[in-house]
Design an enzyme around this catalytic site. Sequence first.
Site, PDB file in Angstrom:
ATOM      1  N   GLU A   1      -3.948   1.301  -7.310  1.00 39.17           N
ATOM      2  CA  GLU A   1      -4.391   2.438  -6.502  1.00 39.17           C
ATOM      3  C   GLU A   1      -3.512   3.657  -6.794  1.00 39.17           C
ATOM      4  O   GLU A   1      -2.462   3.837  -6.146  1.00 39.17           O
ATOM      5  CB  GLU A   1      -4.277   2.109  -5.010  1.00 39.17           C
ATOM      6  CG  GLU A   1      -5.150   0.963  -4.561  1.00 39.17           C
ATOM      7  CD  GLU A   1      -5.474   1.087  -3.077  1.00 39.17           C
ATOM      8  OE1 GLU A   1      -6.659   1.144  -2.753  1.00 39.17           O
ATOM      9  OE2 GLU A   1      -4.543   1.155  -2.266  1.00 39.17           O
TER      10      GLU A   1
ATOM     11  N   HIS B   1       0.852  -1.200   0.000  1.00 46.80           N
ATOM     12  CA  HIS B   1       0.000   0.000   0.000  1.00 46.80           C
ATOM     13  C   HIS B   1       0.888   1.251   0.000  1.00 46.80           C
ATOM     14  O   HIS B   1       1.918   1.290   0.681  1.00 46.80           O
ATOM     15  CB  HIS B   1      -0.927  -0.005   1.217  1.00 46.80           C
ATOM     16  CG  HIS B   1      -2.012   1.024   1.091  1.00 46.80           C
ATOM     17  ND1 HIS B   1      -1.781   2.365   1.286  1.00 46.80           N
ATOM     18  CD2 HIS B   1      -3.311   0.906   0.740  1.00 46.80           C
ATOM     19  CE1 HIS B   1      -2.910   3.035   1.075  1.00 46.80           C
ATOM     20  NE2 HIS B   1      -3.857   2.166   0.736  1.00 46.80           N
TER      21      HIS B   1
END
Length: 226
Positions: free
Chosen positions: A151, A85
Amino acid sequence: MIFAANLKCNHTRSSFELYAQELNQKLNQEDEVFIFPPNVAFLKNNFIFQQGAQNFYPCENGAYTGEIGRIHLEEFNIKSVLIGHSERRSLNEDESFLKAKFDFAKTLDFNIIYCIGESLETKNSKQSLDFLKKQIGNIDLTYEKLIIAYEPIYSIGTRVSADLDDINTVLDFLRQSTQAKLLYGGSVNQNNIKAICALKNCDGVLVGSAALKADEFFNMIQIAKG
Ligand code: PGA
């Protein structure tokens, strides 16, 4: 479709207990749902959704101050992890450490949601695909339990998702390299989830802020499916 919620540094164990109960009552068995609460909020109950870890250290256990290892995940029957992430990359998790985490999770046969994404600067300099190709070059793209979440950093937490055309281009590009399930994440909400999930190579979404309330996350799932 896969619906994943990254609760980040939100919810305590007691508030997550209510969240988990509410979501569990509403969900159908056929929904593939992952919830990533903070590690200190893990619950021992069995739910319809899979509980996953936002973070872990690639070890069994040992002298790693502040970290959790495999034995801690096992205590809560955690078999799914987020890796890569951007919020962890920005805390200096570099490619070699991410690879160590990936390889460790793979040996444990975990579901791995591996996050990749470029900055606005990279996008504006038209380097997105080269950049993303390097990010996925670090991991085994044939791993059966791999899910890749695209993302874009410029969209996370902004309430504005990336352009559908841009998401589409990236997911098509990723599809050429892997058969892994492909998610989009970055300001997914009730208004945009349906259009995002309808993209040809989109297998689901990874949601942050819009998933902090169980009923709202459940509504999003209904909208995407409806
Ligand atoms: P967001 O977060 O939905 O709040 O943009 C997504 C994520 O960081 O996974």
